[in-house]
Design a protein around this motif. Structure first.
Motif, PDB file in Angstrom:
ATOM      1  N   LEU A   2       0.840  -1.197   0.000  1.00  0.00           N
ATOM      2  CA  LEU A   2       0.000   0.000   0.000  1.00  0.00           C
ATOM      3  C   LEU A   2       0.875   1.247   0.000  1.00  0.00           C
ATOM      4  O   LEU A   2       1.928   1.279   0.627  1.00  0.00           O
ATOM      5  CB  LEU A   2      -0.882   0.035   1.254  1.00  0.00           C
ATOM      6  N   ARG A   7      -2.181   4.040   2.213  1.00  0.00           N
ATOM      7  CA  ARG A   7      -1.546   3.632   3.460  1.00  0.00           C
ATOM      8  C   ARG A   7      -2.196   4.349   4.629  1.00  0.00           C
ATOM      9  O   ARG A   7      -2.420   3.784   5.694  1.00  0.00           O
ATOM     10  CB  ARG A   7      -0.044   3.922   3.386  1.00  0.00           C
ATOM     11  N   ASP A  14       1.915  -0.380   5.673  1.00  0.00           N
ATOM     12  CA  ASP A  14       2.286  -0.318   4.256  1.00  0.00           C
ATOM     13  C   ASP A  14       1.974  -1.626   3.551  1.00  0.00           C
ATOM     14  O   ASP A  14       2.277  -1.818   2.387  1.00  0.00           O
ATOM     15  CB  ASP A  14       3.767   0.070   4.078  1.00  0.00           C
ATOM     16  N   ARG A  15       1.372  -2.532   4.277  1.00  0.00           N
ATOM     17  CA  ARG A  15       0.999  -3.818   3.706  1.00  0.00           C
ATOM     18  C   ARG A  15      -0.316  -4.269   4.334  1.00  0.00           C
ATOM     19  O   ARG A  15      -0.604  -3.911   5.477  1.00  0.00           O
ATOM     20  CB  ARG A  15       2.039  -4.867   4.103  1.00  0.00           C
ATOM     21  N   THR A  16      -1.088  -5.073   3.609  1.00  0.00           N
ATOM     22  CA  THR A  16      -2.253  -5.692   4.223  1.00  0.00           C
ATOM     23  C   THR A  16      -2.292  -7.133   3.744  1.00  0.00           C
ATOM     24  O   THR A  16      -1.786  -7.441   2.661  1.00  0.00           O
ATOM     25  CB  THR A  16      -3.551  -4.931   3.862  1.00  0.00           C
TER      26      THR A  16
END
Lengths: 77, 155
Positions: A2, A7, A14-16
Motif C-alpha cells: 500500500l 496507506r 504499508d501492507r495488508t
C-alpha cells in the motif's frame, strides 16, 4: 503493498494481508478489499494494481509469491 | 545511450544534458525540468514530499525512456525522477533529449514527462506553510481490458 493515501486509509500499514483461494484474479482481490467496507471501497474504485511490478488487468490470475501493489492515482513529475 | 534513474539525490540538469550530448548527428537538444512551486491553488507551499514504489518506478521510467527513444529517433534520451523531501525550487524531475532535428527532440521530451505524469508510480504530498499536508489528487492509471505480456496500462 500500500502506498501514499492508501496507506493512510489503512491506518498507516504499508501492507495488508488478504487470503484468497488459488487461481484468484485481481478482480477477486478487489472484491475482498471492497468488502471490508468504509474507506476500502472508495480506495478500490480509484486504484490500479501492479503484479510483479507491472500494471495488471482485472482478469490477471494471482500466484503464490506474486508481489501485488495497490496503486493510488499517480502524481509524479 | 538511453539512461534513467529514480533517486533521492539532488538532480543536476547540466549533468543530465551532458549524458545526451556529443553526438555529431544531433542538431537539437532539449532539457525539461520540473520544479516545486511555492503555491498551489492559492495555498502557499513550503515543500513537497515525493513517495514512490521505487523498484517499479525505476522499471517504468526505463520503459518510458525507451518509448521516447522511438519517438525521437534517437537513443540520446535521459530522465531522472527524485523521491524524498524537496524544498520549493528544487528539481523533482528532469528529461534531456538530443536528436538530429528539433521536432524529434521536443517530441521525445514531451513523451517522457507526459507519461511520467500518467503512469509513474510516484505520489506527492504537499506541505503548506500553515503546517498542513495533503496527498495530491493524481491520475487514475487506466485499466487494461486484457492482460498482455510485458505491457502495462500505459503501453
Amino acid at each position: 503493498m500500500l502506498f501514499a493515501a492508501h496507506r493512510e486509509l489503512a491506518g498507516g500499514a504499508d501492507r495488508t494481508v488478504v487470503a484468497l483461494p488459488e487461481g484468484s484474479t485481481v478482480d477477486a482481490l478487489f472484491s475482498e478489499l471492497s468488502g471490508r467496507g468504509g474507506d476500502w471501497s472508495s480506495l478500490v474504485r480509484s486504484a490500479a494494481v501492479a503484479v510483479n511490478r507491472k500494471y495488471a488487468a482485472r482478469d490477471t490470475v494471482l500466484r503464490m509469491g506474486d508481489e501485488v501493489a495497490l496503486i493510488p492515482p499517480v502524481a509524479g513529475g | 545511450m538511453a539512461w534513467s534513474a529514480v533517486t533521492t539525490d539532488p538532480i543536476d540538469p547540466a549533468r543530465l544534458m551532458a549524458r545526451v550530448g556529443g553526438d555529431p548527428q544531433d542538431g537539437a537538444s532539449v532539457i525539461f525540468t520540473g520544479t516545486v512551486r511555492n503555491s498551489n491553488q492559492g495555498r502557499p507551499v513550503s515543500g513537497m514530499e515525493y513517495e514512490g514504489y521505487a523498484e517499479m518506478a525505476g522499471e517504468q521510467l526505463a520503459a518510458i525512456v525507451a518509448e521516447a527513444c522511438e519517438r525521437a529517433g534517437s537513443d540520446r534520451v535521459a530522465a531522472v525522477h527524485r523521491l524524498g523531501s524537496l524544498q520549493v525550487g528544487e528539481v523533482s524531475v528532469a528529461v534531456a533529449v538530443a536528436a538530429p532535428h528539433r521536432g524529434q527532440a521536443f517530441a521525445g521530451a514531451r513523451h517522457v514527462i507526459e507519461e511520467v505524469k500518467r503512469r509513474l508510480p510516484v505520489w506527492k504530498r504537499e506541505h503548506y506553510t500553515d503546517g498542513q499536508t495533503e496527498w495530491l489528487d493524481g491520475e487514475v492509471v487506466g485499466r487494461v481490458k486484457q492482460a498482455t505480456d510485458g505491457e502495462g496500462a500505459g503501453g
